[in-house]
Design a protein around this motif. Structure first.
Motif, PDB file in Angstrom:
ATOM      1  N   ASP A  37       0.800  -1.226   0.000  1.00  0.00           N
ATOM      2  CA  ASP A  37       0.000   0.000   0.000  1.00  0.00           C
ATOM      3  C   ASP A  37       0.830   1.272   0.000  1.00  0.00           C
ATOM      4  O   ASP A  37       0.287   2.366  -0.066  1.00  0.00           O
ATOM      5  CB  ASP A  37      -0.970   0.005   1.177  1.00  0.00           C
ATOM      6  N   ASP A  38       2.146   1.168   0.089  1.00  0.00           N
ATOM      7  CA  ASP A  38       3.021   2.335   0.068  1.00  0.00           C
ATOM      8  C   ASP A  38       4.011   2.184  -1.083  1.00  0.00           C
ATOM      9  O   ASP A  38       4.963   1.417  -0.984  1.00  0.00           O
ATOM     10  CB  ASP A  38       3.752   2.454   1.399  1.00  0.00           C
ATOM     11  N   PRO A  39       3.789   2.905  -2.193  1.00  0.00           N
ATOM     12  CA  PRO A  39       4.633   2.720  -3.372  1.00  0.00           C
ATOM     13  C   PRO A  39       6.121   2.984  -3.115  1.00  0.00           C
ATOM     14  O   PRO A  39       6.979   2.294  -3.664  1.00  0.00           O
ATOM     15  CB  PRO A  39       4.066   3.720  -4.377  1.00  0.00           C
ATOM     16  N   GLU A  40       6.436   3.966  -2.264  1.00  0.00           N
ATOM     17  CA  GLU A  40       7.850   4.265  -1.989  1.00  0.00           C
ATOM     18  C   GLU A  40       8.518   3.110  -1.241  1.00  0.00           C
ATOM     19  O   GLU A  40       9.626   2.691  -1.571  1.00  0.00           O
ATOM     20  CB  GLU A  40       7.954   5.559  -1.178  1.00  0.00           C
ATOM     21  N   VAL A  41       7.838   2.585  -0.247  1.00  0.00           N
ATOM     22  CA  VAL A  41       8.389   1.450   0.511  1.00  0.00           C
ATOM     23  C   VAL A  41       8.461   0.220  -0.389  1.00  0.00           C
ATOM     24  O   VAL A  41       9.431  -0.538  -0.338  1.00  0.00           O
ATOM     25  CB  VAL A  41       7.538   1.174   1.771  1.00  0.00           C
ATOM     26  N   ALA A  42       7.455   0.023  -1.228  1.00  0.00           N
ATOM     27  CA  ALA A  42       7.465  -1.116  -2.157  1.00  0.00           C
ATOM     28  C   ALA A  42       8.676  -1.034  -3.085  1.00  0.00           C
ATOM     29  O   ALA A  42       9.332  -2.040  -3.355  1.00  0.00           O
ATOM     30  CB  ALA A  42       6.170  -1.144  -2.961  1.00  0.00           C
ATOM     31  N   ARG A  43       9.000   0.170  -3.561  1.00  0.00           N
ATOM     32  CA  ARG A  43      10.162   0.339  -4.435  1.00  0.00           C
ATOM     33  C   ARG A  43      11.460   0.010  -3.696  1.00  0.00           C
ATOM     34  O   ARG A  43      12.333  -0.672  -4.225  1.00  0.00           O
ATOM     35  CB  ARG A  43      10.210   1.773  -4.965  1.00  0.00           C
ATOM     36  N   ARG A  44      11.566   0.447  -2.436  1.00  0.00           N
ATOM     37  CA  ARG A  44      12.777   0.158  -1.656  1.00  0.00           C
ATOM     38  C   ARG A  44      12.908  -1.339  -1.378  1.00  0.00           C
ATOM     39  O   ARG A  44      14.005  -1.889  -1.415  1.00  0.00           O
ATOM     40  CB  ARG A  44      12.764   0.937  -0.346  1.00  0.00           C
ATOM     41  N   VAL A  45      11.784  -1.998  -1.101  1.00  0.00           N
ATOM     42  CA  VAL A  45      11.811  -3.446  -0.860  1.00  0.00           C
ATOM     43  C   VAL A  45      12.232  -4.178  -2.137  1.00  0.00           C
ATOM     44  O   VAL A  45      13.011  -5.127  -2.092  1.00  0.00           O
ATOM     45  CB  VAL A  45      10.449  -3.950  -0.332  1.00  0.00           C
ATOM     46  N   GLU A  46      11.713  -3.731  -3.286  1.00  0.00           N
ATOM     47  CA  GLU A  46      12.104  -4.346  -4.556  1.00  0.00           C
ATOM     48  C   GLU A  46      13.601  -4.190  -4.800  1.00  0.00           C
ATOM     49  O   GLU A  46      14.259  -5.124  -5.246  1.00  0.00           O
ATOM     50  CB  GLU A  46      11.320  -3.715  -5.713  1.00  0.00           C
ATOM     51  N   LEU A  47      14.136  -3.005  -4.502  1.00  0.00           N
ATOM     52  CA  LEU A  47      15.570  -2.786  -4.697  1.00  0.00           C
ATOM     53  C   LEU A  47      16.402  -3.639  -3.730  1.00  0.00           C
ATOM     54  O   LEU A  47      17.455  -4.155  -4.097  1.00  0.00           O
ATOM     55  CB  LEU A  47      15.916  -1.307  -4.511  1.00  0.00           C
ATOM     56  N   ALA A  48      15.928  -3.785  -2.504  1.00  0.00           N
ATOM     57  CA  ALA A  48      16.685  -4.530  -1.497  1.00  0.00           C
ATOM     58  C   ALA A  48      16.618  -6.039  -1.700  1.00  0.00           C
ATOM     59  O   ALA A  48      17.599  -6.743  -1.488  1.00  0.00           O
ATOM     60  CB  ALA A  48      16.185  -4.177  -0.100  1.00  0.00           C
ATOM     61  N   THR A  49      15.455  -6.544  -2.124  1.00  0.00           N
ATOM     62  CA  THR A  49      15.282  -7.994  -2.211  1.00  0.00           C
ATOM     63  C   THR A  49      15.317  -8.537  -3.630  1.00  0.00           C
ATOM     64  O   THR A  49      15.556  -9.730  -3.826  1.00  0.00           O
ATOM     65  CB  THR A  49      13.938  -8.422  -1.586  1.00  0.00           C
ATOM     66  N   GLY A  50      15.024  -7.690  -4.617  1.00  0.00           N
ATOM     67  CA  GLY A  50      14.943  -8.159  -5.989  1.00  0.00           C
ATOM     68  C   GLY A  50      13.620  -8.821  -6.307  1.00  0.00           C
ATOM     69  O   GLY A  50      13.422  -9.321  -7.417  1.00  0.00           O
TER      70      GLY A  50
END
Length: 73
Positions: free
Chosen positions: A40-53
């Protein structure tokens, strides 16, 4: 002795219950479920994608329509 036996039966029953509940789940569905808190938070989702792939299926917050107000409850 009886209390130890009851504790062991409880632990075995709990383990069997969890196994039964998760038997139809796949690795992909469990992985997707672990990413739901970030959707539900696009900014956090982007950071999680960058951190985990892993790809997070993020949703954008609903914008207020003219004449309506979004209330935070």
């Amino acid at each position: 002795m009886g209390e130890i036996l009851l504790n062991l039966l409880f632990v075995a029953g709990l383990w069997l219950a969890v196994e039964y509940c998760l038997k139809r789940e796949t690795a992909q569905s469990l992985d997707d479920a672990s990413l739901i808190p970030f959707a539900d938070d696009p900014e956090v989702a982007r950071r999680v994608e960058l951190a985990t792939g892993k790809v997070v299926k993020a949703v954008t917050p609903e914008e207020a329509r003219p004449g309506y107000v979004n209330l935070d409850m």
